[in-house]
Design a protein around this motif. Sequence first.
Motif, PDB file in Angstrom:
ATOM      1  N   TYR A  74      -3.080  -2.394  37.406  1.00  0.00           N
ATOM      2  CA  TYR A  74      -2.179  -2.511  36.249  1.00  0.00           C
ATOM      3  C   TYR A  74      -1.253  -1.293  36.169  1.00  0.00           C
ATOM      4  CZ  TYR A  74      -0.856  -2.902  31.302  1.00  0.00           C
ATOM      5  OH  TYR A  74      -0.168  -2.976  30.116  1.00  0.00           O
ATOM      6  N   THR A  75      -1.802  -0.120  36.462  1.00  0.00           N
ATOM      7  CA  THR A  75      -1.009   1.107  36.458  1.00  0.00           C
ATOM      8  C   THR A  75       0.090   1.042  37.508  1.00  0.00           C
ATOM      9  OG1 THR A  75      -2.944   2.346  35.718  1.00  0.00           O
ATOM     10  CG2 THR A  75      -1.155   3.622  36.661  1.00  0.00           C
ATOM     11  N   LEU A  76      -0.240   0.540  38.700  1.00  0.00           N
ATOM     12  CA  LEU A  76       0.766   0.380  39.746  1.00  0.00           C
ATOM     13  C   LEU A  76       1.819  -0.633  39.326  1.00  0.00           C
ATOM     14  CD1 LEU A  76       1.765   0.972  42.635  1.00  0.00           C
ATOM     15  CD2 LEU A  76       0.254  -0.870  43.419  1.00  0.00           C
ATOM     16  N   GLN A  77       1.390  -1.729  38.747  1.00  0.00           N
ATOM     17  CA  GLN A  77       2.325  -2.763  38.309  1.00  0.00           C
ATOM     18  C   GLN A  77       3.323  -2.223  37.287  1.00  0.00           C
ATOM     19  OE1 GLN A  77       0.579  -5.768  35.884  1.00  0.00           O
ATOM     20  NE2 GLN A  77       2.378  -7.043  35.883  1.00  0.00           N
ATOM     21  N   ILE A  96      14.166  -7.179  45.206  1.00  0.00           N
ATOM     22  CA  ILE A  96      15.132  -6.302  44.528  1.00  0.00           C
ATOM     23  C   ILE A  96      16.122  -5.727  45.539  1.00  0.00           C
ATOM     24  CG2 ILE A  96      15.353  -4.080  43.325  1.00  0.00           C
ATOM     25  CD1 ILE A  96      12.685  -4.850  41.881  1.00  0.00           C
ATOM     26  N   ILE A  97      15.618  -5.269  46.675  1.00  0.00           N
ATOM     27  CA  ILE A  97      16.488  -4.683  47.704  1.00  0.00           C
ATOM     28  C   ILE A  97      17.489  -5.706  48.224  1.00  0.00           C
ATOM     29  CG2 ILE A  97      16.495  -3.815  50.088  1.00  0.00           C
ATOM     30  CD1 ILE A  97      13.888  -2.301  49.379  1.00  0.00           C
ATOM     31  N   ASP A 109      15.932  -5.636  39.080  1.00  0.00           N
ATOM     32  CA  ASP A 109      14.834  -4.702  38.821  1.00  0.00           C
ATOM     33  C   ASP A 109      14.586  -4.659  37.319  1.00  0.00           C
ATOM     34  OD1 ASP A 109      12.988  -2.682  38.702  1.00  0.00           O
ATOM     35  OD2 ASP A 109      14.131  -1.290  39.949  1.00  0.00           O
ATOM     36  N   PRO A 110      13.387  -5.074  36.877  1.00  0.00           N
ATOM     37  CA  PRO A 110      13.098  -5.064  35.445  1.00  0.00           C
ATOM     38  C   PRO A 110      13.202  -3.671  34.831  1.00  0.00           C
ATOM     39  CG  PRO A 110      11.254  -6.002  36.681  1.00  0.00           C
ATOM     40  CD  PRO A 110      12.269  -5.538  37.662  1.00  0.00           C
ATOM     41  N   ASP A 139      14.918  -1.615  28.775  1.00  0.00           N
ATOM     42  CA  ASP A 139      14.338  -0.321  28.439  1.00  0.00           C
ATOM     43  C   ASP A 139      12.867  -0.523  28.147  1.00  0.00           C
ATOM     44  OD1 ASP A 139      17.319   0.656  26.681  1.00  0.00           O
ATOM     45  OD2 ASP A 139      16.686   1.177  28.704  1.00  0.00           O
ATOM     46  N   ASN A 140      12.094  -0.743  29.184  1.00  0.00           N
ATOM     47  CA  ASN A 140      10.658  -0.959  29.017  1.00  0.00           C
ATOM     48  C   ASN A 140       9.984   0.339  28.624  1.00  0.00           C
ATOM     49  OD1 ASN A 140      10.768  -3.624  29.713  1.00  0.00           O
ATOM     50  ND2 ASN A 140      10.331  -3.273  31.859  1.00  0.00           N
ATOM     51  N   PRO A 141       9.188   0.329  27.551  1.00  0.00           N
ATOM     52  CA  PRO A 141       8.423   1.533  27.219  1.00  0.00           C
ATOM     53  C   PRO A 141       7.306   1.720  28.223  1.00  0.00           C
ATOM     54  CG  PRO A 141       7.825  -0.254  25.757  1.00  0.00           C
ATOM     55  CD  PRO A 141       8.957  -0.753  26.622  1.00  0.00           C
TER      56      PRO A 141
END
Length: 194
Positions: free
Chosen positions: A68-71, A163-164, A170-171, A176-178
């Motif tokens: 989850y941290t990597l995601q 994305i590339i 790119d989300p 502006d994701n917290p």
Amino acid sequence: MGSLLALSRFIDRINEFLGRNVAWLILAAVLISAGNATIRKVFDMSSNAWLEVQWYLFGTVFLIAAAYTLQKNEHIRIDFFSNMLTKRTRDWIDLVCHIIFLLPFTILITYLSLPWVLKSINSGEISANAGGLVLWPAKIMVLIGFSLLTLQGVSEIIKRWAIITGILDDPAETHDNPPAVEEMLSATPKVHGK
């Protein structure tokens, strides 16, 4: 590429669900720790089993929440240097490093942990501490945690390539994701009058 992105979304949903919900085990570990300390001071009693339960819970959170941290892109990196690079360069570095470093490592740990876990289950391995617990539940978390991290690595590779190549926005750039912690806190219900 559509089916790969669907696979990526599926992996993301699994790890997001697990990552958000496993955090409650920290509360359980804190309550057990406080209860154990109180019993030890008030009644002069102690139990290695209660100490081991705390370690099991913390280890479970650490291992299950790693994917989850990597995601959420909350893993440790050297932002000072990466911020000097262009977005496209950072995307390529992420892609290459996930393929060359992350996946081989997580696949190797998953592969090596499987016989280790099975041996522990089959032998009924118990902690060497007096009053200790069986060890296979803690060991199986290593297998599960690294399996989830491997899957999330695959998901990140799929998303980074999309994305590339311009297939996916790119989300992190479009919203502006917290950070993940703030996001989790914002999802908790508010108490009236506070």
